[in-house]
Design a protein around this motif. Sequence first.
Motif, PDB file in Angstrom:
ATOM      1  N   ASN A  24       0.855  -1.174   0.000  1.00 59.83           N
ATOM      2  CA  ASN A  24       0.000   0.000   0.000  1.00 59.83           C
ATOM      3  C   ASN A  24       0.900   1.236   0.000  1.00 59.83           C
ATOM      4  N   HIS A  25       0.298   2.387  -0.190  1.00 61.13           N
ATOM      5  CA  HIS A  25       1.068   3.617  -0.320  1.00 61.13           C
ATOM      6  C   HIS A  25       1.708   3.998   1.016  1.00 61.13           C
ATOM      7  N   THR A  26       3.014   4.260   1.009  1.00 62.36           N
ATOM      8  CA  THR A  26       3.701   4.604   2.264  1.00 62.36           C
ATOM      9  C   THR A  26       3.191   5.905   2.875  1.00 62.36           C
ATOM     10  N   GLY A  27       2.711   6.807   2.024  1.00 68.25           N
ATOM     11  CA  GLY A  27       2.340   8.125   2.526  1.00 68.25           C
ATOM     12  C   GLY A  27       0.915   8.214   3.022  1.00 68.25           C
TER      13      GLY A  27
ATOM     14  N   ASN B  44       9.483  -3.447  -3.463  1.00 65.46           N
ATOM     15  CA  ASN B  44      10.822  -2.876  -3.274  1.00 65.46           C
ATOM     16  C   ASN B  44      10.972  -1.508  -3.936  1.00 65.46           C
ATOM     17  N   VAL B  45       9.961  -0.670  -3.785  1.00 66.64           N
ATOM     18  CA  VAL B  45      10.061   0.720  -4.243  1.00 66.64           C
ATOM     19  C   VAL B  45       9.737   1.645  -3.077  1.00 66.64           C
ATOM     20  N   MET B  46      10.326   2.835  -3.128  1.00 66.50           N
ATOM     21  CA  MET B  46      10.368   3.745  -2.000  1.00 66.50           C
ATOM     22  C   MET B  46       8.993   4.122  -1.456  1.00 66.50           C
ATOM     23  N   ASN B  47       7.992   4.261  -2.323  1.00 68.38           N
ATOM     24  CA  ASN B  47       6.716   4.769  -1.831  1.00 68.38           C
ATOM     25  C   ASN B  47       5.635   3.701  -1.688  1.00 68.38           C
ATOM     26  N   VAL B  48       6.057   2.440  -1.589  1.00 70.23           N
ATOM     27  CA  VAL B  48       5.082   1.371  -1.377  1.00 70.23           C
ATOM     28  C   VAL B  48       5.500   0.504  -0.179  1.00 70.23           C
ATOM     29  N   ILE B  49       4.564   0.287   0.737  1.00 68.31           N
ATOM     30  CA  ILE B  49       4.795  -0.604   1.879  1.00 68.31           C
ATOM     31  C   ILE B  49       5.061  -2.014   1.354  1.00 68.31           C
ATOM     32  N   PRO B  50       6.121  -2.673   1.841  1.00 65.65           N
ATOM     33  CA  PRO B  50       6.426  -4.020   1.355  1.00 65.65           C
ATOM     34  C   PRO B  50       5.235  -4.968   1.511  1.00 65.65           C
TER      35      PRO B  50
ATOM     36  N   ARG C 254      13.497  11.095   2.897  1.00 68.89           N
ATOM     37  CA  ARG C 254      13.896   9.735   2.521  1.00 68.89           C
ATOM     38  C   ARG C 254      15.337   9.486   2.917  1.00 68.89           C
TER      39      ARG C 254
ATOM     40  N   VAL D 208       3.967   8.951   9.284  1.00 69.23           N
ATOM     41  CA  VAL D 208       4.153   7.556   8.861  1.00 69.23           C
ATOM     42  C   VAL D 208       5.620   7.368   8.487  1.00 69.23           C
TER      43      VAL D 208
ATOM     44  N   THR E 118       8.315   4.135   6.875  1.00 71.70           N
ATOM     45  CA  THR E 118       8.328   2.811   6.271  1.00 71.70           C
ATOM     46  C   THR E 118       9.735   2.466   5.791  1.00 71.70           C
TER      47      THR E 118
ATOM     48  N   SER F 213      10.989   0.682   3.114  1.00 71.84           N
ATOM     49  CA  SER F 213      10.286   0.162   1.941  1.00 71.84           C
ATOM     50  C   SER F 213      11.184  -0.526   0.923  1.00 71.84           C
ATOM     51  N   THR F 214      12.502  -0.296   1.007  1.00 68.87           N
ATOM     52  CA  THR F 214      13.381  -0.979   0.050  1.00 68.87           C
ATOM     53  C   THR F 214      14.560  -1.624   0.775  1.00 68.87           C
TER      54      THR F 214
ATOM     55  N   ASP G 215      11.222   5.816   4.171  1.00 67.51           N
ATOM     56  CA  ASP G 215      10.361   6.910   3.709  1.00 67.51           C
ATOM     57  C   ASP G 215       9.554   7.413   4.912  1.00 67.51           C
TER      58      ASP G 215
ATOM     59  N   ARG H  81       6.935  10.502   6.362  1.00 69.79           N
ATOM     60  CA  ARG H  81       6.067  11.596   5.902  1.00 69.79           C
ATOM     61  C   ARG H  81       5.190  12.161   7.005  1.00 69.79           C
TER      62      ARG H  81
ATOM     63  N   GLY I 188      -0.879  12.264   2.464  1.00 65.03           N
ATOM     64  CA  GLY I 188       0.412  11.629   2.719  1.00 65.03           C
ATOM     65  C   GLY I 188       1.169  11.349   1.437  1.00 65.03           C
ATOM     66  N   ALA I 189       0.477  11.442   0.326  1.00 65.52           N
ATOM     67  CA  ALA I 189       1.105  11.161  -0.970  1.00 65.52           C
ATOM     68  C   ALA I 189       1.330  12.460  -1.730  1.00 65.52           C
TER      69      ALA I 189
END
Lengths: 415, 415
Positions: A224-227, A275-281, B214, B264, B266, B268-269, B289, B291, B358-359
């Motif tokens: 889900n979206h990290t932000g 494995n991208v910065m703005n997505v929760i694993p 970040r 928040v 995370t 994330s990577t 990350d 925010r 948050g995004a």
Amino acid sequence: MKQWLEEKLLQLNVTEYMDEEYGFTRLSYTEEEKQAHEAFKKAAEELSLDVVQDEAGNVWARWKAAQEDAPTIAIGSHLDTVSGGGGYDGAAGVLTGLAAVKQLKDKGFQPTKNIDVVCFASEESARFGVSTIGSKATAGMMDKGELGSVEDADGVTVKEAVESYGLSWESIDQAEKSPDEIERFLELHIEQGTQIEDNGAEIGIVRGVACPVRLQVTVKGMANHTGTTPMNNRSDAFVAAAPIITYVEEQARKRNGVQPTPIVATTSTVKLSPNVMNVIPGEVQLGIDIRSVDDELKRNLAEEIRSYCKTIEASKDVKVDLHTLVDNDSVHLDSSIQEQLQEITEKIGYRVHPMDSGAGHDVMNMATRWPSGLIFIPCRDGISHHPKEYASIEDLNKGTNVLAAYIESIASDHQ
Amino acid sequence: MKQWLEEKLLQLNVTEYMDEEYGFTRLSYTEEEKQAHEAFKKAAEELSLDVVQDEAGNVWARWKAAQEDAPTIAIGSHLDTVSGGGGYDGAAGVLTGLAAVKQLKDKGFQPTKNIDVVCFASEESARFGVSTIGSKATAGMMDKGELGSVEDADGVTVKEAVESYGLSWESIDQAEKSPDEIERFLELHIEQGTQIEDNGAEIGIVRGVACPVRLQVTVKGMANHTGTTPMNNRSDAFVAAAPIITYVEEQARKRNGVQPTPIVATTSTVKLSPNVMNVIPGEVQLGIDIRSVDDELKRNLAEEIRSYCKTIEASKDVKVDLHTLVDNDSVHLDSSIQEQLQEITEKIGYRVHPMDSGAGHDVMNMATRWPSGLIFIPCRDGISHHPKEYASIEDLNKGTNVLAAYIESIASDHQ
């Protein structure tokens, strides 16, 4: 002999300097492995050995006994490496095998048995994730159907690599040798640890090879979206997985305190998705490698890890699956060969440390068909699979002396 | 209107069904993004809007005011997606912008200002790690020198992608609009969270956009063989890094309990080296990350994480480096637009939830040059960047009503 060892070490590594910044990269069935095998052939021919390459790409260099139907003692290791590895893992065994032959020839020894120095193909799993392909073929342990389609990172299959190496996939399993073609097998290898020095010894004589239990733990949460996802509304697979990494290390460490046989366990791989910065694993895959010569001990730890994963699943909002990738019995080497090696080594005047091997070697496969022995020499700080891997010429020379004395003891008229 | 929304939603997503198993993949400056932009042009032309594509690939569809020199209200979002994303993130804003125009046209409204519906290019960072390229160009925020050489996973640079999209890299910054070309900007977006529903509301009116801090944490241990390195002689970077993952989550969670502004954080990577089964992790890189609209709060947490990393370094045999990749101030949106939007929304009869985002969104950039507003509509379970992303036609229709009423209120003779 030491100067010869130095020269041949460079030759077998196809280099002018051993301290290459990025180490050596000779992956399975590549042009680089082939060049090292060519160097081996050349060095063996200089010693007037009869050289043949078998159907799996293993190279056998024979010092013939006078008698036609004499039994054969095989000694060897491999010349392939991991990516950015060292020039001693494998090379030490091939080099000292040749050196033992040279030493015995130089002093006019005539063996009553054939002495084969073998350079196995494709020992490291770095390219295909499959190890000891050459010695598996020799020992009749190759599962051709499964192996052929295994791919490297570029999608090249083992079959394709073998064929572009100049071999025939069709006939690769004809490299198998029958039990009566070899009498016994010996491998010398760098320790890849520091137990020899830690125990004030010079040579390690190996009792058993610890084969791993390998686990794959998959933790599924929700990406889900990290932000935009509040902390109290997350199912973060990486947060759920983190204590498993800690647990594996703690449990292995603890067990070494309470019982005599060593055990090691490592969370050595991870795959995070996305494995991208703005997505929760959303998903984490961990690879866990557990080793001990005591098979019950390693399986017991694997079970504890399984139970712990259930605890994680119950306490966090994730799904945890544990899959056993590999679970092989450890290999116990021939005890009479161990005794002979220990006796001979001590007779030369070297202090011996009887030990287990935490790493797999070609001898694992050979030992399933032939009485086998494994000799360790120290390597600096226990470092291997790394450009800093190093073993001294002094220690290579000691290893050569042990091998030569052992051959002399079992392949002479006075035996 | 609802049937029209349904049809156009499919058209803008270049699909026949919204519930695609693998979602939608329209990465920045790809053929897939272009196809969606073509669909937007077609839909805009059906509404008799004047369509132009600017130098950055943004598409502007104008409903002209009667008067030649009338000011311009811009409304829009984007149509690119992450890999395997949903069909609402971005699309909702473009769709409801067009729908608001259609609704007003259908009822015979004549705007006293130009109404531009804009479809920005390349909002998502999924391909290049850089977000909102199109709206950065519009707001004159593009750092062309740095941006041009940024590469995607296949080594294609932004410059190359822009040119193969059919644009000129040379003139891309000419997409910039001067302050007097636009009077104000509005974006509608799916919430990507569940605060609207959680607060019993139907529409979110956004006060500020939380820009991230970040961090990149690099833990350096020592790679070594998993089988041969005893537990008490390791410097395992992954074992050292694991508590950092736990710490980041715990600290963020804790802070939400003790102060009003949400935060928040995370991990994330992750990048593990060498990430192979038989080698102890020698190096781990974590991406974190953080925010909050409260910039001090997020920077304070970053500092706490830095201190914690020092603790790890001091207690484990590893080196830990912390590098700040991004640290931007949060964006506070125009308060009078917020008030107007809230008043209008409540007048229609929808319950409003004032909130933070948050995004990041295109509006972040637009707000640096023009008074701007951001409207959220709910999306199911807060899921976005995922094939399961979903917003109902009902909610898209409500968003359309808010946009139309807002345009009517500020672009009519009765204003």
